[in-house]
Design a protein around this motif. Sequence first.
Motif, short mmCIF file in Angstrom:
data_model
loop_
_atom_site.label_atom_id
_atom_site.label_comp_id
_atom_site.label_asym_id
_atom_site.label_seq_id
_atom_site.Cartn_x
_atom_site.Cartn_y
_atom_site.Cartn_z
N MET A 1 0.86 -1.19 0.00
CA MET A 1 0.00 0.00 0.00
C MET A 1 0.89 1.24 0.00
N ASN A 2 0.51 2.28 -0.70
CA ASN A 2 1.34 3.47 -0.81
C ASN A 2 0.46 4.68 -1.00
N ASN A 3 0.63 5.70 -0.13
CA ASN A 3 -0.14 6.94 -0.25
C ASN A 3 0.53 7.87 -1.24
N ILE A 4 -0.24 8.42 -2.19
CA ILE A 4 0.32 9.25 -3.25
C ILE A 4 0.99 10.50 -2.67
N ASP A 5 0.34 11.14 -1.67
CA ASP A 5 0.82 12.43 -1.18
C ASP A 5 1.76 12.31 0.01
N LYS A 6 1.56 11.32 0.91
CA LYS A 6 2.26 11.32 2.19
C LYS A 6 3.38 10.30 2.29
N TYR A 7 3.32 9.22 1.59
CA TYR A 7 4.25 8.13 1.86
C TYR A 7 5.48 8.23 0.97
N ASP A 8 6.65 8.11 1.58
CA ASP A 8 7.91 8.13 0.86
C ASP A 8 8.32 6.69 0.58
N SER A 9 8.32 6.32 -0.68
CA SER A 9 8.58 4.93 -1.05
C SER A 9 10.06 4.64 -1.27
N SER A 10 10.91 5.57 -0.97
CA SER A 10 12.33 5.37 -1.25
C SER A 10 12.95 4.27 -0.41
N ASP A 11 12.41 4.02 0.80
CA ASP A 11 12.98 2.99 1.67
C ASP A 11 12.55 1.58 1.28
N ASP A 12 11.25 1.38 1.03
CA ASP A 12 10.76 0.02 0.77
C ASP A 12 10.57 -0.29 -0.72
N GLN A 13 10.63 0.72 -1.57
CA GLN A 13 10.46 0.53 -3.02
C GLN A 13 9.11 -0.16 -3.36
N TYR A 14 8.06 0.38 -2.75
CA TYR A 14 6.73 -0.20 -2.98
C TYR A 14 6.34 -0.18 -4.46
N PRO A 15 6.56 0.92 -5.20
CA PRO A 15 6.19 0.89 -6.63
C PRO A 15 6.87 -0.25 -7.38
N HIS A 16 8.13 -0.51 -7.06
CA HIS A 16 8.84 -1.63 -7.69
C HIS A 16 8.20 -2.96 -7.31
N PHE A 17 7.82 -3.09 -6.05
CA PHE A 17 7.15 -4.32 -5.59
C PHE A 17 5.83 -4.52 -6.30
N SER A 18 5.06 -3.45 -6.42
CA SER A 18 3.76 -3.54 -7.09
C SER A 18 3.93 -3.91 -8.56
N ASP A 19 4.92 -3.31 -9.21
CA ASP A 19 5.17 -3.63 -10.63
C ASP A 19 5.64 -5.07 -10.78
N ALA A 20 6.43 -5.55 -9.82
CA ALA A 20 6.94 -6.94 -9.89
C ALA A 20 5.79 -7.93 -9.84
N ILE A 21 4.77 -7.65 -9.02
CA ILE A 21 3.59 -8.53 -8.95
C ILE A 21 2.87 -8.55 -10.29
N LYS A 22 2.70 -7.37 -10.87
CA LYS A 22 2.00 -7.27 -12.16
C LYS A 22 2.79 -8.00 -13.26
N GLU A 23 4.10 -7.80 -13.28
CA GLU A 23 4.92 -8.44 -14.31
C GLU A 23 4.89 -9.96 -14.16
N ARG A 24 4.98 -10.42 -12.92
CA ARG A 24 4.92 -11.87 -12.68
C ARG A 24 3.58 -12.44 -13.17
N PHE A 25 2.50 -11.76 -12.84
CA PHE A 25 1.18 -12.24 -13.22
C PHE A 25 1.02 -12.25 -14.74
N SER A 26 1.58 -11.27 -15.42
CA SER A 26 1.42 -11.17 -16.88
C SER A 26 2.08 -12.33 -17.61
N THR A 27 3.08 -12.96 -17.00
CA THR A 27 3.75 -14.09 -17.66
C THR A 27 2.85 -15.32 -17.74
#
Length: 674
Positions: A1-27
């Motif tokens: 989960m990631n808040n657009i305005d408040k959450y800093d994703s630089s530590d956990d790389q949530y966008p990368h994690f979310s994209d990894a799930i999508k890429e895995r599913f697309s295969t």
Amino acid sequence: MNNIDKYDSSDDQYPHFSDAIKERFSTFSSKPLFTTDSENLFEVFLNNLPDHAKQHYNCSCCRYFLNRFGGLVSISDDGEMSSVLWDEHNTPEFFLESVKSLKQIALKSKVTGVFVSSHDVLGYPMTNGWYHMSVALPVDQIHNSRLKTAGQIIAEKKEDFRILNAGLVEYPLDAVDQAVTLLESESLYRSDRVLGVAKFLRDLHNNRLQTDNNQNRDNITWLAVATAPSGFCHVKSSMIGTLLDDIVNGLSIDSITRRFAEKMNPASYMRAQSAPTQGNIEQAEKIVEKLGIANSLKRRYATFEEVPHFIWKSKENVKKDAQKSGGVFANITPKEQNTFNNVMNLPNTVMTWDKFQRTVLPSADSIEVMVDNPNRFMALVTATDQEAPNILQWNNSFSWYYHGGIDGEIKRRVESAGGQYEGNEIRCSLIWEGYTDLDLHCITPNGEHIYYGDKSRGNGWLDIDMNGGAHRDFLPVENIRWSHGYAPIGNYRFYVHNYCERGKGITPFKVELEVNGKVYSYHGVAGGEGYRSDVFKFHYERGKQPDISSSNYSSEDAWNIATGSFTKVNGITISPNMWGEDPVSHSGNHIFFLLEGCKDSSEGKGRGFFVESLKSDLREIRKTLEAYTANTPIENVDQASACGLGYSKDSEWNLVLKLTSNKSTRIIKIDRWD
């Protein structure tokens, strides 16, 4: 989960994690997916995150996604499972332990069903400015039927799994191997309708034997359930089940062959044996409305120009096509090259269709066929409304029918019973379904009476009499004939008599009259015991065709083609179920020679579609649909130009062609498919 305005994703790389799930599913976008008995996946995800982040990711949307879809798997051909969401190789370090644990749980779980969803997105991608875990379902995996919900399909797949497992236990591999061998030998009538499911069962048995792991065996069966064509899993209640029963019970090959032919009879195979009830009709109305296919049921004759797939076209039609698609000078006809002043006649040749297609057909400029069997006449039919949903099993709206039934049923029955179908001056044959004893009678020009009580009079002979006395046959036939040169001149009267009623008192029947190679057909319905009705009355003079006196007959004259002569072929195509990239081979394999000027000028009632060719969604209302097409004429007969002769893989051809190529003409007889 990631808040657009408040959450800093630089530590956990949530966008990368979310994209990894999508890429895995697309295969796995082209593979079926399966649910498992995985539990508490959201808690596992949270518990494996760093303590300071657990509260931040404690989200109801992500909880829904993980618990609902986190256990989805794909199954390989050998039964091994793969998680479709979790892959540690492309996961940020922050989420790595969670992904490893989720993947481990998914792979140790048990498959519970085939995954089906009507939603294009699984999960909730964003709510109130917060991103959540989600994946997009490929378009071809989205369930969009208006007839059944995704939940109903899931329930049906579970029942398919149960039924298929029971079939695998009841019919061992050696019995299935015997069935495949028999079907491939083509000794069983219309075997191609059943060969596909037999091979499916054989392959499934063999795949399951490749592993000793019981769970993997179940997984292989689940994969088969997800990918099998409609009806393949219902082994016991289908034609393959009746064949396997006969094999398991040790019946002789002759008995197996005869019983199989009876059940595969085109007049009764997958056909309703009684009229629909009012409840059936009301249910059909609801289903037709839900599917929006009211216009799809309306059928018309196809035109030559509409046929999308040709094996061969005459040179003249190829030129027409080139002119249609050509440039500025497309309307100019080029000068013919005269390599020979005279046409050269080459020796006659006999070959199979397979060899002819490979070695001779590609160089043919023009082809003519000898029209000598009116039962071979066929017509292509298509949807009146081309925008209406397709109701057929294959990916186009075209179907076909034969003048003499799907495969010339009368000929098959006469010859199977030992009678003489061909080579007669006059022949009259009667067929019906059921154990009622109908009798065919003839009053000859000499006033003699040919019937079951006196089978041979004045050179005429009743050579087949069925369902009399203790004899019982569900697909009976009777046959009266005169050999060439022996039919007396004068008045003939043929009639049908219901001698002994053993059914419901209403028995449809068909009578076929052949006089010097020309065939007439009569369709009637016999009432109860004692019913008697004339079918053909005519005066015969040797060498002439009679003036038939009957109000319920049709003949090959309706096709506008004279028998016993060569007719020009405009094009050659395969049956519509074999067009395109996804052929439906279990619906038959036919070659159609579309002829110049050929058309069926009758109404074509009962032939707009055949219920065994319809999509599985319509199976439960086939009785009503059969009654509908039996009473509905095919439209646009005046525009029909995709008619001709048809030949299937099921029977001998004995087709004579006159072929011209490079100014040489030869006669070729095609005796069989291959």
